[in-house]
Design a protein around this motif. Sequence first.
Motif, PDB file in Angstrom:
ATOM      1  N   UNK A  16       7.314  13.444 -15.668  1.00  0.00           N
ATOM      2  CA  UNK A  16       7.029  14.875 -15.798  1.00  0.00           C
ATOM      3  C   UNK A  16       6.207  15.166 -17.049  1.00  0.00           C
ATOM      4  N   UNK A  17       6.499  14.464 -18.145  1.00  0.00           N
ATOM      5  CA  UNK A  17       5.800  14.707 -19.403  1.00  0.00           C
ATOM      6  C   UNK A  17       4.409  14.089 -19.436  1.00  0.00           C
ATOM      7  N   UNK A  18       4.292  12.845 -18.933  1.00  0.00           N
ATOM      8  CA  UNK A  18       3.056  12.086 -19.136  1.00  0.00           C
ATOM      9  C   UNK A  18       2.436  11.562 -17.859  1.00  0.00           C
ATOM     10  N   UNK A  19       2.916  12.011 -16.694  1.00  0.00           N
ATOM     11  CA  UNK A  19       2.281  11.668 -15.434  1.00  0.00           C
ATOM     12  C   UNK A  19       2.624  10.281 -14.907  1.00  0.00           C
ATOM     13  N   UNK A  20       2.054   9.955 -13.777  1.00  0.00           N
ATOM     14  CA  UNK A  20       2.300   8.659 -13.145  1.00  0.00           C
ATOM     15  C   UNK A  20       1.563   7.552 -13.899  1.00  0.00           C
ATOM     16  N   UNK A  21       2.173   6.359 -13.901  1.00  0.00           N
ATOM     17  CA  UNK A  21       1.570   5.208 -14.549  1.00  0.00           C
ATOM     18  C   UNK A  21       1.926   3.946 -13.772  1.00  0.00           C
ATOM     19  N   UNK A  22       1.223   2.867 -14.076  1.00  0.00           N
ATOM     20  CA  UNK A  22       1.571   1.586 -13.473  1.00  0.00           C
ATOM     21  C   UNK A  22       2.898   1.113 -14.055  1.00  0.00           C
ATOM     22  N   UNK A  23       3.569   0.174 -13.395  1.00  0.00           N
ATOM     23  CA  UNK A  23       4.825  -0.343 -13.941  1.00  0.00           C
ATOM     24  C   UNK A  23       4.667  -0.891 -15.357  1.00  0.00           C
ATOM     25  N   UNK A  41      19.064  -1.162  -8.974  1.00  0.00           N
ATOM     26  CA  UNK A  41      17.944  -1.532  -8.106  1.00  0.00           C
ATOM     27  C   UNK A  41      17.517  -0.361  -7.230  1.00  0.00           C
ATOM     28  N   UNK A  42      16.263  -0.358  -6.779  1.00  0.00           N
ATOM     29  CA  UNK A  42      15.778   0.739  -5.925  1.00  0.00           C
ATOM     30  C   UNK A  42      16.369   0.660  -4.516  1.00  0.00           C
ATOM     31  N   UNK A  43      16.343   1.775  -3.828  1.00  0.00           N
ATOM     32  CA  UNK A  43      16.831   1.835  -2.445  1.00  0.00           C
ATOM     33  C   UNK A  43      15.960   0.944  -1.558  1.00  0.00           C
ATOM     34  N   UNK A  44      16.611   0.113  -0.749  1.00  0.00           N
ATOM     35  CA  UNK A  44      15.894  -0.790   0.146  1.00  0.00           C
ATOM     36  C   UNK A  44      16.216  -0.488   1.608  1.00  0.00           C
ATOM     37  N   UNK A  53      11.647  13.275  11.703  1.00  0.00           N
ATOM     38  CA  UNK A  53      12.263  12.729  12.919  1.00  0.00           C
ATOM     39  C   UNK A  53      11.891  11.257  13.132  1.00  0.00           C
ATOM     40  N   UNK A  54      11.937  10.517  12.042  1.00  0.00           N
ATOM     41  CA  UNK A  54      11.676   9.076  12.134  1.00  0.00           C
ATOM     42  C   UNK A  54      12.344   8.367  10.957  1.00  0.00           C
ATOM     43  N   UNK A  55      12.517   7.064  11.092  1.00  0.00           N
ATOM     44  CA  UNK A  55      13.104   6.257  10.035  1.00  0.00           C
ATOM     45  C   UNK A  55      12.048   5.881   8.995  1.00  0.00           C
ATOM     46  N   UNK A  56      12.476   5.842   7.733  1.00  0.00           N
ATOM     47  CA  UNK A  56      11.603   5.399   6.647  1.00  0.00           C
ATOM     48  C   UNK A  56      12.231   4.156   6.023  1.00  0.00           C
ATOM     49  N   UNK A  57      11.483   3.070   6.019  1.00  0.00           N
ATOM     50  CA  UNK A  57      11.945   1.812   5.443  1.00  0.00           C
ATOM     51  C   UNK A  57      11.553   1.786   3.973  1.00  0.00           C
ATOM     52  N   UNK A  58      12.524   2.095   3.088  1.00  0.00           N
ATOM     53  CA  UNK A  58      12.211   2.186   1.667  1.00  0.00           C
ATOM     54  C   UNK A  58      11.869   0.826   1.056  1.00  0.00           C
ATOM     55  N   UNK A  59      12.287  -0.255   1.724  1.00  0.00           N
ATOM     56  CA  UNK A  59      11.934  -1.582   1.240  1.00  0.00           C
ATOM     57  C   UNK A  59      10.450  -1.863   1.342  1.00  0.00           C
ATOM     58  N   UNK A  60       9.742  -1.078   2.168  1.00  0.00           N
ATOM     59  CA  UNK A  60       8.307  -1.248   2.340  1.00  0.00           C
ATOM     60  C   UNK A  60       7.503  -0.154   1.632  1.00  0.00           C
ATOM     61  N   UNK A  61       8.215   0.770   0.988  1.00  0.00           N
ATOM     62  CA  UNK A  61       7.542   1.861   0.285  1.00  0.00           C
ATOM     63  C   UNK A  61       6.994   1.386  -1.062  1.00  0.00           C
ATOM     64  N   UNK A  62       5.945   2.057  -1.523  1.00  0.00           N
ATOM     65  CA  UNK A  62       5.322   1.701  -2.800  1.00  0.00           C
ATOM     66  C   UNK A  62       6.313   1.817  -3.950  1.00  0.00           C
ATOM     67  N   UNK A  63       7.217   2.801  -3.897  1.00  0.00           N
ATOM     68  CA  UNK A  63       8.190   3.020  -4.972  1.00  0.00           C
ATOM     69  C   UNK A  63       9.097   1.811  -5.181  1.00  0.00           C
ATOM     70  N   UNK A  64       9.453   1.144  -4.094  1.00  0.00           N
ATOM     71  CA  UNK A  64      10.334  -0.020  -4.190  1.00  0.00           C
ATOM     72  C   UNK A  64       9.674  -1.131  -4.999  1.00  0.00           C
ATOM     73  N   UNK A 106       7.105  -0.853  -7.011  1.00  0.00           N
ATOM     74  CA  UNK A 106       6.805  -0.347  -8.357  1.00  0.00           C
ATOM     75  C   UNK A 106       8.031  -0.519  -9.259  1.00  0.00           C
ATOM     76  N   UNK A 107       9.199  -0.158  -8.757  1.00  0.00           N
ATOM     77  CA  UNK A 107      10.411  -0.219  -9.568  1.00  0.00           C
ATOM     78  C   UNK A 107      10.749  -1.653  -9.957  1.00  0.00           C
ATOM     79  N   UNK A 108      10.634  -2.585  -9.018  1.00  0.00           N
ATOM     80  CA  UNK A 108      10.912  -3.985  -9.332  1.00  0.00           C
ATOM     81  C   UNK A 108       9.926  -4.529 -10.368  1.00  0.00           C
ATOM     82  N   UNK A 109       8.640  -4.168 -10.233  1.00  0.00           N
ATOM     83  CA  UNK A 109       7.629  -4.612 -11.199  1.00  0.00           C
ATOM     84  C   UNK A 109       7.895  -3.993 -12.575  1.00  0.00           C
ATOM     85  N   UNK A 110       8.388  -2.763 -12.581  1.00  0.00           N
ATOM     86  CA  UNK A 110       8.723  -2.093 -13.840  1.00  0.00           C
ATOM     87  C   UNK A 110       9.858  -2.824 -14.548  1.00  0.00           C
ATOM     88  N   UNK A 111      10.892  -3.190 -13.810  1.00  0.00           N
ATOM     89  CA  UNK A 111      12.003  -3.945 -14.401  1.00  0.00           C
ATOM     90  C   UNK A 111      11.519  -5.283 -14.957  1.00  0.00           C
TER      91      UNK A 111
END
Length: 244
Positions: free
Chosen positions: A19-26, A62-65, A74-85, A87-92
Motif C-alpha cells: 500500500x505504501x510503496x506499490x508492487x515489487x518483485x520478490x 506458506x501461500x494458499x495452494x 462460478x468456477x474453481x481457481x487453482x491458487x497453486x498456479x496463480x502468480x501470487x503463489x 511470488x510468495x515462495x520466491x520472496x521467502x
Amino acid sequence: MTKTAILVDGGFYRKRAAKLWGKKTPEERAEELNRYVFRHILEKRDGHVRRELYRIFYYDCPPVQSTVYHPLLKRNIDFGKEETYRWTLDFFDALKSKRKMALRMGKLSDVRPHFMLDPEKVKKLCAGSITVEDLTERDFRISFSQKGVDMRMGIDISSLAYDGIVSQIILVSGDSDFVPAAKAARRKGIDFILDPMGNSISSDLMEHIDGKESFTDRDPMRRADAAGGSAGHGAAPDREEMSA
C-alpha cells in the motif's frame, strides 16, 4: 550498545508495504524489508546509546495452494498456479539469503480456504441498494487461517526476554495479539517498541508498549539523499516514548 531484536509480522508487512510503496518483485520486496528494519538500527539511538542488531525474526505461513470455488465467477481457481503463489515462495527464498534473518514459518489451518464478500457490499446487498449484478471480482477476497505464527512469536519474545539475550525488542505489526507477550517481556526489563508502519494505534495498546517508531517517510529502496536528506536527517521517523 542496546542489543536489539526485530520481529516482523510478515502478513502485515507485505500488505502495508504494498500500500505504501506499490508492487515489487520478490527480490525487491525482500531487500526493501531488510532496509526498512535496519533503519531502526542505523538511524535511531536510545539517548546516547547506539543499537546493535541481534537478529531479525520474520513470521509468516506458506501461500494458499488449494483450488477454491469463486461464487461470482462460478468456477474453481487453482491458487497453486496463480502468480501470487510463486511470488510468495520466491520472496521467502530471497529473505533466507539476508544476513541475520531468521524465518519462523507457521502453516495454514485445516479449515478449507474460501472467498468472502466485502462486508460493505454485504450491507448494500441486504439494504437493496445494489444487486448481485453490481458485484465485481474485486469485491471478493480469499479467506484462510494461519496456525502457529502467533505461538512462535510469543515463544520467541519470551525466550529473548527471560534468557537475557536482548535488552530491546522492536515488533513490526498492526495486531494487538502480542500484548500478553509484550507485558511479560516488559516485566523482565525489556524495552518493547512497536512499529505499526505509520498506522495509528489505540491508547489501550500504547499502555502496553514503551514507545512506537515508524519509517514511512520514504521508500526504503530510495537513497536517503534522493528523498530530501541524508540518513538520520530529513523527514523524521515517528517516535513516541511511553513510561514503563
